[in-house]
Design a protein around this motif. Structure first.
Motif, PDB file in Angstrom:
ATOM      1  N   ILE A 135     -22.822 -65.561 -45.649  1.00 54.34           N
ATOM      2  CA  ILE A 135     -23.181 -64.335 -46.374  1.00 54.34           C
ATOM      3  C   ILE A 135     -22.398 -63.148 -45.824  1.00 54.34           C
ATOM      4  O   ILE A 135     -21.818 -62.358 -46.577  1.00 54.34           O
ATOM      5  CB  ILE A 135     -24.698 -64.075 -46.274  1.00 54.34           C
ATOM      6  CG1 ILE A 135     -25.483 -65.181 -46.974  1.00 54.34           C
ATOM      7  CG2 ILE A 135     -25.049 -62.712 -46.874  1.00 54.34           C
ATOM      8  CD1 ILE A 135     -26.980 -65.136 -46.723  1.00 54.34           C
ATOM      9  N   LYS A 136     -22.364 -63.043 -44.504  1.00 54.07           N
ATOM     10  CA  LYS A 136     -21.700 -61.906 -43.863  1.00 54.07           C
ATOM     11  C   LYS A 136     -20.230 -61.832 -44.238  1.00 54.07           C
ATOM     12  O   LYS A 136     -19.691 -60.743 -44.512  1.00 54.07           O
ATOM     13  CB  LYS A 136     -21.850 -62.014 -42.344  1.00 54.07           C
ATOM     14  CG  LYS A 136     -21.126 -60.917 -41.573  1.00 54.07           C
ATOM     15  CD  LYS A 136     -21.327 -61.082 -40.078  1.00 54.07           C
ATOM     16  CE  LYS A 136     -20.572 -60.003 -39.303  1.00 54.07           C
ATOM     17  NZ  LYS A 136     -20.760 -60.146 -37.838  1.00 54.07           N
ATOM     18  N   TYR A 137     -19.568 -62.994 -44.254  1.00 54.30           N
ATOM     19  CA  TYR A 137     -18.135 -63.012 -44.531  1.00 54.30           C
ATOM     20  C   TYR A 137     -17.830 -63.310 -45.996  1.00 54.30           C
ATOM     21  O   TYR A 137     -16.712 -63.646 -46.348  1.00 54.30           O
ATOM     22  CB  TYR A 137     -17.445 -64.008 -43.597  1.00 54.30           C
ATOM     23  CG  TYR A 137     -17.537 -63.585 -42.145  1.00 54.30           C
ATOM     24  CD1 TYR A 137     -16.831 -62.484 -41.675  1.00 54.30           C
ATOM     25  CD2 TYR A 137     -18.370 -64.263 -41.262  1.00 54.30           C
ATOM     26  CE1 TYR A 137     -16.935 -62.081 -40.357  1.00 54.30           C
ATOM     27  CE2 TYR A 137     -18.480 -63.860 -39.937  1.00 54.30           C
ATOM     28  CZ  TYR A 137     -17.763 -62.773 -39.493  1.00 54.30           C
ATOM     29  OH  TYR A 137     -17.877 -62.366 -38.190  1.00 54.30           O
ATOM     30  N   ASN A 138     -18.867 -63.185 -46.828  1.00 54.89           N
ATOM     31  CA  ASN A 138     -18.714 -63.185 -48.284  1.00 54.89           C
ATOM     32  C   ASN A 138     -17.992 -64.430 -48.806  1.00 54.89           C
ATOM     33  O   ASN A 138     -16.946 -64.346 -49.463  1.00 54.89           O
ATOM     34  CB  ASN A 138     -17.975 -61.920 -48.731  1.00 54.89           C
ATOM     35  CG  ASN A 138     -18.167 -61.642 -50.210  1.00 54.89           C
ATOM     36  OD1 ASN A 138     -19.174 -62.048 -50.792  1.00 54.89           O
ATOM     37  ND2 ASN A 138     -17.215 -60.961 -50.814  1.00 54.89           N
ATOM     38  N   HIS A 139     -18.572 -65.582 -48.533  1.00 57.62           N
ATOM     39  CA  HIS A 139     -18.045 -66.824 -49.094  1.00 57.62           C
ATOM     40  C   HIS A 139     -17.991 -66.698 -50.618  1.00 57.62           C
ATOM     41  O   HIS A 139     -18.872 -66.086 -51.232  1.00 57.62           O
ATOM     42  CB  HIS A 139     -18.944 -67.998 -48.692  1.00 57.62           C
ATOM     43  CG  HIS A 139     -18.406 -69.329 -49.093  1.00 57.62           C
ATOM     44  ND1 HIS A 139     -18.583 -69.850 -50.356  1.00 57.62           N
ATOM     45  CD2 HIS A 139     -17.681 -70.246 -48.395  1.00 57.62           C
ATOM     46  CE1 HIS A 139     -18.003 -71.031 -50.426  1.00 57.62           C
ATOM     47  NE2 HIS A 139     -17.450 -71.302 -49.245  1.00 57.62           N
ATOM     48  N   PRO A 140     -16.960 -67.253 -51.255  1.00 52.24           N
ATOM     49  CA  PRO A 140     -16.821 -67.109 -52.717  1.00 52.24           C
ATOM     50  C   PRO A 140     -18.047 -67.558 -53.509  1.00 52.24           C
ATOM     51  O   PRO A 140     -18.304 -67.032 -54.601  1.00 52.24           O
ATOM     52  CB  PRO A 140     -15.606 -67.993 -53.036  1.00 52.24           C
ATOM     53  CG  PRO A 140     -14.814 -68.016 -51.774  1.00 52.24           C
ATOM     54  CD  PRO A 140     -15.815 -67.960 -50.663  1.00 52.24           C
ATOM     55  N   ASN A 141     -18.796 -68.507 -52.970  1.00 49.66           N
ATOM     56  CA  ASN A 141     -19.984 -69.002 -53.669  1.00 49.66           C
ATOM     57  C   ASN A 141     -21.276 -68.502 -53.030  1.00 49.66           C
ATOM     58  O   ASN A 141     -22.303 -69.179 -53.068  1.00 49.66           O
ATOM     59  CB  ASN A 141     -19.985 -70.533 -53.683  1.00 49.66           C
ATOM     60  CG  ASN A 141     -18.856 -71.101 -54.513  1.00 49.66           C
ATOM     61  OD1 ASN A 141     -18.478 -70.533 -55.540  1.00 49.66           O
ATOM     62  ND2 ASN A 141     -18.286 -72.212 -54.069  1.00 49.66           N
ATOM     63  N   VAL A 142     -21.222 -67.305 -52.456  1.00 44.33           N
ATOM     64  CA  VAL A 142     -22.364 -66.818 -51.690  1.00 44.33           C
ATOM     65  C   VAL A 142     -23.622 -66.698 -52.549  1.00 44.33           C
ATOM     66  O   VAL A 142     -24.732 -67.001 -52.092  1.00 44.33           O
ATOM     67  CB  VAL A 142     -22.029 -65.473 -51.009  1.00 44.33           C
ATOM     68  CG1 VAL A 142     -21.800 -64.371 -52.032  1.00 44.33           C
ATOM     69  CG2 VAL A 142     -23.122 -65.080 -50.027  1.00 44.33           C
ATOM     70  N   ARG A 143     -23.478 -66.286 -53.801  1.00 46.13           N
ATOM     71  CA  ARG A 143     -24.664 -66.141 -54.640  1.00 46.13           C
ATOM     72  C   ARG A 143     -25.340 -67.485 -54.860  1.00 46.13           C
ATOM     73  O   ARG A 143     -26.562 -67.603 -54.769  1.00 46.13           O
ATOM     74  CB  ARG A 143     -24.297 -65.523 -55.989  1.00 46.13           C
ATOM     75  CG  ARG A 143     -25.522 -65.188 -56.831  1.00 46.13           C
ATOM     76  CD  ARG A 143     -25.239 -65.198 -58.318  1.00 46.13           C
ATOM     77  NE  ARG A 143     -26.455 -65.019 -59.081  1.00 46.13           N
ATOM     78  CZ  ARG A 143     -27.354 -65.984 -59.280  1.00 46.13           C
ATOM     79  NH1 ARG A 143     -27.181 -67.190 -58.753  1.00 46.13           N
ATOM     80  NH2 ARG A 143     -28.447 -65.749 -59.985  1.00 46.13           N
ATOM     81  N   LEU A 144     -24.550 -68.511 -55.161  1.00 47.07           N
ATOM     82  CA  LEU A 144     -25.102 -69.844 -55.379  1.00 47.07           C
ATOM     83  C   LEU A 144     -25.746 -70.381 -54.104  1.00 47.07           C
ATOM     84  O   LEU A 144     -26.818 -71.003 -54.150  1.00 47.07           O
ATOM     85  CB  LEU A 144     -24.004 -70.798 -55.855  1.00 47.07           C
ATOM     86  CG  LEU A 144     -24.433 -72.252 -56.113  1.00 47.07           C
ATOM     87  CD1 LEU A 144     -25.502 -72.306 -57.202  1.00 47.07           C
ATOM     88  CD2 LEU A 144     -23.223 -73.101 -56.510  1.00 47.07           C
ATOM     89  N   LEU A 145     -25.116 -70.131 -52.967  1.00 46.83           N
ATOM     90  CA  LEU A 145     -25.672 -70.578 -51.689  1.00 46.83           C
ATOM     91  C   LEU A 145     -27.032 -69.936 -51.434  1.00 46.83           C
ATOM     92  O   LEU A 145     -27.973 -70.592 -50.984  1.00 46.83           O
ATOM     93  CB  LEU A 145     -24.709 -70.235 -50.550  1.00 46.83           C
ATOM     94  CG  LEU A 145     -23.416 -71.043 -50.481  1.00 46.83           C
ATOM     95  CD1 LEU A 145     -22.466 -70.436 -49.457  1.00 46.83           C
ATOM     96  CD2 LEU A 145     -23.717 -72.496 -50.141  1.00 46.83           C
ATOM     97  N   ILE A 146     -27.133 -68.647 -51.725  1.00 51.58           N
ATOM     98  CA  ILE A 146     -28.400 -67.946 -51.533  1.00 51.58           C
ATOM     99  C   ILE A 146     -29.462 -68.501 -52.475  1.00 51.58           C
ATOM    100  O   ILE A 146     -30.596 -68.776 -52.069  1.00 51.58           O
ATOM    101  CB  ILE A 146     -28.213 -66.432 -51.740  1.00 51.58           C
ATOM    102  CG1 ILE A 146     -27.467 -65.833 -50.541  1.00 51.58           C
ATOM    103  CG2 ILE A 146     -29.559 -65.734 -51.935  1.00 51.58           C
ATOM    104  CD1 ILE A 146     -27.156 -64.362 -50.681  1.00 51.58           C
ATOM    105  N   GLU A 147     -29.097 -68.684 -53.727  1.00 51.88           N
ATOM    106  CA  GLU A 147     -30.059 -69.193 -54.710  1.00 51.88           C
ATOM    107  C   GLU A 147     -30.585 -70.566 -54.300  1.00 51.88           C
ATOM    108  O   GLU A 147     -31.790 -70.820 -54.338  1.00 51.88           O
ATOM    109  CB  GLU A 147     -29.396 -69.270 -56.083  1.00 51.88           C
ATOM    110  CG  GLU A 147     -30.326 -69.781 -57.170  1.00 51.88           C
ATOM    111  CD  GLU A 147     -29.659 -69.815 -58.535  1.00 51.88           C
ATOM    112  OE1 GLU A 147     -29.955 -70.737 -59.314  1.00 51.88           O
ATOM    113  OE2 GLU A 147     -28.841 -68.920 -58.815  1.00 51.88           O
ATOM    114  N   GLN A 148     -29.689 -71.455 -53.898  1.00 52.57           N
ATOM    115  CA  GLN A 148     -30.102 -72.798 -53.489  1.00 52.57           C
ATOM    116  C   GLN A 148     -30.958 -72.760 -52.225  1.00 52.57           C
ATOM    117  O   GLN A 148     -31.888 -73.554 -52.065  1.00 52.57           O
ATOM    118  CB  GLN A 148     -28.865 -73.671 -53.263  1.00 52.57           C
ATOM    119  CG  GLN A 148     -28.086 -73.977 -54.532  1.00 52.57           C
ATOM    120  CD  GLN A 148     -26.785 -74.710 -54.253  1.00 52.57           C
ATOM    121  OE1 GLN A 148     -26.275 -74.699 -53.128  1.00 52.57           O
ATOM    122  NE2 GLN A 148     -26.244 -75.354 -55.277  1.00 52.57           N
TER     123      GLN A 148
END
Length: 286
Positions: A135-148
Motif C-alpha cells: 500500500i505504502k509503495y502504491n502497488h499497481p493493484n493496490v485497490r484490488l489487494l485492499i478489497e481482497q
C-alpha cells in the motif's frame, strides 16, 4: 497500575536498554509483578512507535487510542521526540504502522514482486507487513489487494487493509464491501477501524448498518457506532441515540489475562448526549 512516578523516573534507562534482563530487574525492583512488567514494556513499545509516526509527519490528531492519556505512554513519546535518547525495542506483534514508525526508515528500492509473493504466501508470518508496504509503495493493484484483504482470515491483514483506504480508491463497490464486512463482524477492533473510515469519509451509506449495530451486546461496538453516527452528522438518527442516554456504563475491553486493554473516556450515556448535541448543531440532510 501503581508506581507510575517510579517508572517514569527510570524510563530513560528502560528505553535505552530495551526489554532486556536489566530492564526487567529494574522494574521488578520498584515493585512491579511479572504481568505489570510486560504491560509497561508494551506501553513503551507503543509509545516509541507512535513517536516514530509523528517523526514521519503524521499528525497527532490522526490518532486515538486507549493509551493516549497514560503518563508512561506520553512520557515515552516526549523522550523520543524531544531528547537525544537512543532506544532499543521489540517490534514483534506490533501493528505494521507502529513497526514502521519505530523503524522510521525509507527504503529507496522496493521489490514489489517479492512483497506480493510474501503477501500471497499463506505460511508467511508477516503478511500484514507485506500488505502495508504494498500500500505504502502504491502497488499497481493496490485497490484490488485492499478489497481482497478486507475478508482475510488474518485480523491484522484486515486492519491494515481498512487503514490503507484513501479517497483515490474509495468507490461504490469498495464502500459496499466495507459495509458488508461491518454487518458481518462482531469483532470490536474491526468495527472501530471501520467506523473511522465511515466517519472520515462521511459515508451516509453506512448509517442504516450503524443504527442496526447499536443492538450489539458489546458496549465498545455501541460506543464506536454512536460516535460515528455523530460524526457523519445526519440528524435523522437522533431518535435512535436518545435511549442510550440512560446507560451509565463505560465500555471496557479486557485482554486474555483479564487486564483492561481498552476503555472509553465517557460512559455510553455521556457520549450519546454529546453526539446528540453535536447533531442538533448540524444542518439536517435533505
Amino acid at each position: 497500575m501503581n508506581n507510575v512516578i517510579e517508572i517514569i523516573n527510570v524510563l530513560p534507562t528502560i528505553i535505552s536498554n530495551g526489554p532486556n534482563e536489566e530492564t526487567i530487574t529494574i522494574l521488578r525492583n520498584i515493585g512491579l509483578s511479572n504481568d505489570e512488567v510486560d504491560e509497561v514494556l508494551d506501553i513503551i513499545n507503543q509509545g516509541i512507535g507512535r513517536a516514530g509516526l509523528y517523526k514521519m509527519g503524521m499528525k497527532q490528531d490522526q490518532f486515538t487510542g486507549y493509551l493516549d492519556e497514560h503518563p508512561v505512554f506520553q512520557k515515552t513519546i516526549d523522550l523520543i521526540l524531544n531528547s537525544n535518547i537512543e532506544f532499543q525495542t521489540d517490534t514483534d506483534g506490533l501493528h505494521p504502522k507502529l513497526k514502521k514508525g519505530i523503524e522510521n526508515t525509507v527504503t529507496k528500492e522496493v521489490d514489489l514482486e517479492l512483497l506480493l509473493s510474501n503477501f500471497n504466501n499463506p505460511d508467511y508470518d508477516e503478511r500484514a507487513y507485506a500488505l502495508y508496504d504494498l500500500i505504502k509503495y502504491n502497488h499497481p493493484n493496490v485497490r484490488l489487494l485492499i478489497e481482497q484483504s478486507l475478508f482475510d482470515k488474518d485480523e491484522m491483514v484486515q486492519i491494515t487493509a481498512i487503514q490503507g483506504i484513501n479517497e483515490n480508491i474509495l468507490d461504490d463497490d469498495l464502500i459496499q464491501k466495507l459495509i458488508d464486512l461491518f454487518q458481518g463482524t462482531k469483532n470490536h477492533t474491526l468495527v472501530s477501524n471501520l467506523t473511522h473510515v465511515f466517519s472520515d469519509f462521511s459515508l451516509r451509506e453506512s448509517i442504516l448498518s450503524l443504527v442496526q449495530k447499536l443492538t450489539s451486546d458489546n458496549l465498545m461496538i455501541v460506543y464506536d457506532c454512536i460516535v460515528c453516527l455523530g460524526e457523519i452528522g445526519d440528524k435523522n438518527v437522533i431518535d435512535n441515540l436518545v435511549p442510550f442516554k440512560r446507560i451509565d456504563e463505560i465500555a471496557i475491553v479486557y485482554d486474555e489475562n483479564g487486564y483492561v486493554k481498552q476503555e472509553t473516556g465517557y460512559t455510553i450515556g455521556e457520549i450519546a448526549t454529546r453526539m446528540i448535541k453535536k447533531l442538533n448543531n448540524t444542518i439536517k440532510y435533505g
